[in-house]
Design an enzyme around this catalytic site. Structure first.
Site, PDB file in Angstrom:
ATOM      1  N   ASN A  76       0.834  -1.203   0.000  1.00  0.00           N
ATOM      2  CA  ASN A  76       0.000   0.000   0.000  1.00  0.00           C
ATOM      3  C   ASN A  76       0.879   1.268   0.000  1.00  0.00           C
ATOM      4  O   ASN A  76       2.108   1.183   0.016  1.00  0.00           O
ATOM      5  CB  ASN A  76      -0.947  -0.030   1.198  1.00  0.00           C
ATOM      6  CG  ASN A  76      -2.290   0.586   0.874  1.00  0.00           C
ATOM      7  OD1 ASN A  76      -2.351   1.597   0.171  1.00  0.00           O
ATOM      8  ND2 ASN A  76      -3.356  -0.003   1.376  1.00  0.00           N
ATOM      9  N   HIS A 106      22.860   3.121  13.090  1.00  0.00           N
ATOM     10  CA  HIS A 106      23.995   3.992  13.391  1.00  0.00           C
ATOM     11  C   HIS A 106      24.586   3.595  14.743  1.00  0.00           C
ATOM     12  O   HIS A 106      23.869   3.051  15.589  1.00  0.00           O
ATOM     13  CB  HIS A 106      23.540   5.456  13.418  1.00  0.00           C
ATOM     14  CG  HIS A 106      22.899   5.901  12.144  1.00  0.00           C
ATOM     15  ND1 HIS A 106      23.620   6.202  11.018  1.00  0.00           N
ATOM     16  CD2 HIS A 106      21.599   6.060  11.797  1.00  0.00           C
ATOM     17  CE1 HIS A 106      22.794   6.546  10.039  1.00  0.00           C
ATOM     18  NE2 HIS A 106      21.560   6.458  10.487  1.00  0.00           N
ATOM     19  N   GLY A 133      -0.996  -1.073   8.978  1.00  0.00           N
ATOM     20  CA  GLY A 133      -0.527   0.284   8.704  1.00  0.00           C
ATOM     21  C   GLY A 133       0.472   0.764   9.744  1.00  0.00           C
ATOM     22  O   GLY A 133       0.310   0.526  10.938  1.00  0.00           O
ATOM     23  N   ALA A 151      -1.466  -2.889  13.342  1.00  0.00           N
ATOM     24  CA  ALA A 151      -1.125  -1.513  12.972  1.00  0.00           C
ATOM     25  C   ALA A 151      -0.320  -0.844  14.076  1.00  0.00           C
ATOM     26  O   ALA A 151      -0.613  -0.997  15.260  1.00  0.00           O
ATOM     27  CB  ALA A 151      -2.410  -0.726  12.709  1.00  0.00           C
ATOM     28  N   ARG A 174      -1.487 -13.787  20.092  1.00  0.00           N
ATOM     29  CA  ARG A 174      -2.015 -15.153  20.052  1.00  0.00           C
ATOM     30  C   ARG A 174      -1.541 -15.839  18.785  1.00  0.00           C
ATOM     31  O   ARG A 174      -1.146 -15.190  17.816  1.00  0.00           O
ATOM     32  CB  ARG A 174      -3.547 -15.158  20.103  1.00  0.00           C
ATOM     33  CG  ARG A 174      -4.202 -14.481  18.934  1.00  0.00           C
ATOM     34  CD  ARG A 174      -5.697 -14.751  18.894  1.00  0.00           C
ATOM     35  NE  ARG A 174      -6.289 -14.086  17.757  1.00  0.00           N
ATOM     36  CZ  ARG A 174      -6.810 -12.865  17.786  1.00  0.00           C
ATOM     37  NH1 ARG A 174      -6.817 -12.166  18.914  1.00  0.00           N
ATOM     38  NH2 ARG A 174      -7.304 -12.320  16.695  1.00  0.00           N
TER      39      ARG A 174
HETATM   40  C1  COA Z   1      -3.868  -6.930  14.655  1.00  0.00           C
HETATM   41  C2  COA Z   1      -5.313  -6.976  14.167  1.00  0.00           C
HETATM   42  C3  COA Z   1      -5.366  -7.661  12.828  1.00  0.00           C
HETATM   43  C4  COA Z   1      -6.015  -7.813  15.247  1.00  0.00           C
HETATM   44  O1  COA Z   1      -7.360  -7.925  14.947  1.00  0.00           O
HETATM   45  P1  COA Z   1      -8.302  -8.838  15.894  1.00  0.00           P
HETATM   46  O2  COA Z   1      -7.764 -10.206  16.013  1.00  0.00           O
HETATM   47  O3  COA Z   1      -9.668  -8.678  15.370  1.00  0.00           O
HETATM   48  O4  COA Z   1      -8.080  -8.181  17.311  1.00  0.00           O
HETATM   49  P2  COA Z   1      -9.163  -7.528  18.261  1.00  0.00           P
HETATM   50  O5  COA Z   1      -9.791  -6.349  17.626  1.00  0.00           O
HETATM   51  O6  COA Z   1     -10.047  -8.640  18.735  1.00  0.00           O
HETATM   52  O7  COA Z   1      -8.283  -7.008  19.466  1.00  0.00           O
HETATM   53  C5  COA Z   1      -7.735  -7.887  20.433  1.00  0.00           C
HETATM   54  C6  COA Z   1      -6.946  -7.040  21.439  1.00  0.00           C
HETATM   55  O8  COA Z   1      -5.776  -6.532  20.814  1.00  0.00           O
HETATM   56  C7  COA Z   1      -5.770  -5.110  20.837  1.00  0.00           C
HETATM   57  N1  COA Z   1      -5.273  -4.664  19.546  1.00  0.00           N
HETATM   58  C8  COA Z   1      -5.792  -4.904  18.325  1.00  0.00           C
HETATM   59  N2  COA Z   1      -5.052  -4.355  17.365  1.00  0.00           N
HETATM   60  C9  COA Z   1      -4.044  -3.730  17.994  1.00  0.00           C
HETATM   61  C10 COA Z   1      -2.952  -2.982  17.538  1.00  0.00           C
HETATM   62  N3  COA Z   1      -2.758  -2.780  16.235  1.00  0.00           N
HETATM   63  N4  COA Z   1      -2.072  -2.517  18.432  1.00  0.00           N
HETATM   64  C11 COA Z   1      -2.262  -2.722  19.760  1.00  0.00           C
HETATM   65  N5  COA Z   1      -3.281  -3.436  20.266  1.00  0.00           N
HETATM   66  C12 COA Z   1      -4.157  -3.929  19.378  1.00  0.00           C
HETATM   67  C13 COA Z   1      -7.220  -4.715  21.050  1.00  0.00           C
HETATM   68  O9  COA Z   1      -7.329  -3.463  21.669  1.00  0.00           O
HETATM   69  C14 COA Z   1      -7.695  -5.824  21.912  1.00  0.00           C
HETATM   70  O10 COA Z   1      -7.266  -5.597  23.238  1.00  0.00           O
HETATM   71  P3  COA Z   1      -8.306  -5.590  24.458  1.00  0.00           P
HETATM   72  O11 COA Z   1      -8.866  -6.984  24.463  1.00  0.00           O
HETATM   73  O12 COA Z   1      -7.468  -5.269  25.648  1.00  0.00           O
HETATM   74  O13 COA Z   1      -9.336  -4.576  24.108  1.00  0.00           O
HETATM   75  C15 COA Z   1      -5.941  -5.579  13.975  1.00  0.00           C
HETATM   76  O14 COA Z   1      -6.298  -5.014  15.198  1.00  0.00           O
HETATM   77  C16 COA Z   1      -5.025  -4.613  13.226  1.00  0.00           C
HETATM   78  O15 COA Z   1      -4.117  -3.968  13.771  1.00  0.00           O
HETATM   79  N6  COA Z   1      -5.297  -4.498  11.918  1.00  0.00           N
HETATM   80  C17 COA Z   1      -4.506  -3.663  10.999  1.00  0.00           C
HETATM   81  C18 COA Z   1      -5.453  -2.810  10.141  1.00  0.00           C
HETATM   82  C19 COA Z   1      -4.697  -2.075   9.106  1.00  0.00           C
HETATM   83  O16 COA Z   1      -3.549  -1.687   9.292  1.00  0.00           O
HETATM   84  N7  COA Z   1      -5.332  -1.875   7.987  1.00  0.00           N
HETATM   85  C20 COA Z   1      -4.707  -1.240   6.828  1.00  0.00           C
HETATM   86  C21 COA Z   1      -4.784  -2.111   5.629  1.00  0.00           C
HETATM   87  S1  COA Z   1      -3.368  -3.126   5.492  1.00  0.00           S
END
Ligand code: COA
Length: 179
Positions: A76, A106, A133, A151, A174
């Site tokens: 992206n 560095h 992202g 992200a 996980r």
């Molecule tokens: C990592 C990811 C895929 C996990 O999704 P998921 O399995 O559905 O996770 P959940 O939404 O159930 O979150 C689980 C826990 O992790 C935390 N969490 C989720 N994503 C997080 C992140 N990026 N950074 C820190 N913590 C995160 C949530 O807050 C949650 O914590 P909590 O239970 O204490 O509230 C998603 O959150 C993510 O970051 N997606 C990236 C989106 C992106 O960048 N899109 C652009 C297109 S590429």
């Protein structure tokens, strides 16, 4: 330089960087509709790029010659690859906006840093990895296949295959089912 030995930028290295900057400027100003033209530039710029891979502009790299991208990978907007050491991006990888793959480092020693010594360690992004992202991958890191990095994570150590990792520093949240 590519082997990871400390170095100071000389005219040859500066010339390699200028080549990459010139090609990336051309890439980033080529209309998205000219897919063949863009593809030709990437083939010249990079060490390798597989079929079906899409790289959205803007894209930036230090040298290009040390960066390879596999097949069917999607990059992206705004990928920055500091490929002072080798950067290997696998097949079917998804790279979110504004990701940074940073092999360069560095010295922490103030005198050596003032003297402009630099070094680098390779980065490997396994097949079918998804980097969300804004992910930043630090020098020397390997991310195993099928792993998802949330992200905004900063990946400071290797991550195994088939896990979800988030945060700074990135920690495994996980394991997830692998197909
Ligand atoms: C990592 C990811 C895929 C996990 O999704 P998921 O399995 O559905 O996770 P959940 O939404 O159930 O979150 C689980 C826990 O992790 C935390 N969490 C989720 N994503 C997080 C992140 N990026 N950074 C820190 N913590 C995160 C949530 O807050 C949650 O914590 P909590 O239970 O204490 O509230 C998603 O959150 C993510 O970051 N997606 C990236 C989106 C992106 O960048 N899109 C652009 C297109 S590429």
């Amino acid at each position: 330089m590519e082997a990871g030995d400390p170095y100071i930028v000389d005219d040859e290295i500066a010339g390699m960087h200028l080549r990459a900057v010139t090609l990336t400027e051309a890439y980033n100003s080529t209309p998205a509709a000219d897919a063949e033209g863009r593809r030709r530039i990437l083939e010249e710029l990079l060490a390798g790029i597989g079929p079906g891979t899409v790289v959205r502009a803007p894209f930036h790299c230090d040298y290009g010659t040390y960066c390879s991208i596999g097949a069917r990978t999607f990059v992206n907007f705004g990928l920055v690859v500091l490929d002072v050491a080798r950067v290997t991006i696998g097949d079917d990888v998804q790279i979110g906006p504004n990701v940074q793959l940073l092999t360069a480092t560095h010295p922490l020693d103030a005198d050596r840093r003032r003297a402009k010594w630099e070094a680098a360690e390779p980065i490997v992004i396994g097949d079918n990895v998804w980097l969300g992202g804004g992910v930043i991958v630090l020098p020397g890191v390997t991310i195993g296949e099928d792993t998802v990095v949330g992200a905004g994570a900063v990946v400071t150590h290797d991550l195994p295959a088939g896990v979800v990792a988030v945060g700074s520093p990135a920690r495994v949240m996980r394991a997830h089912a692998r197909q």
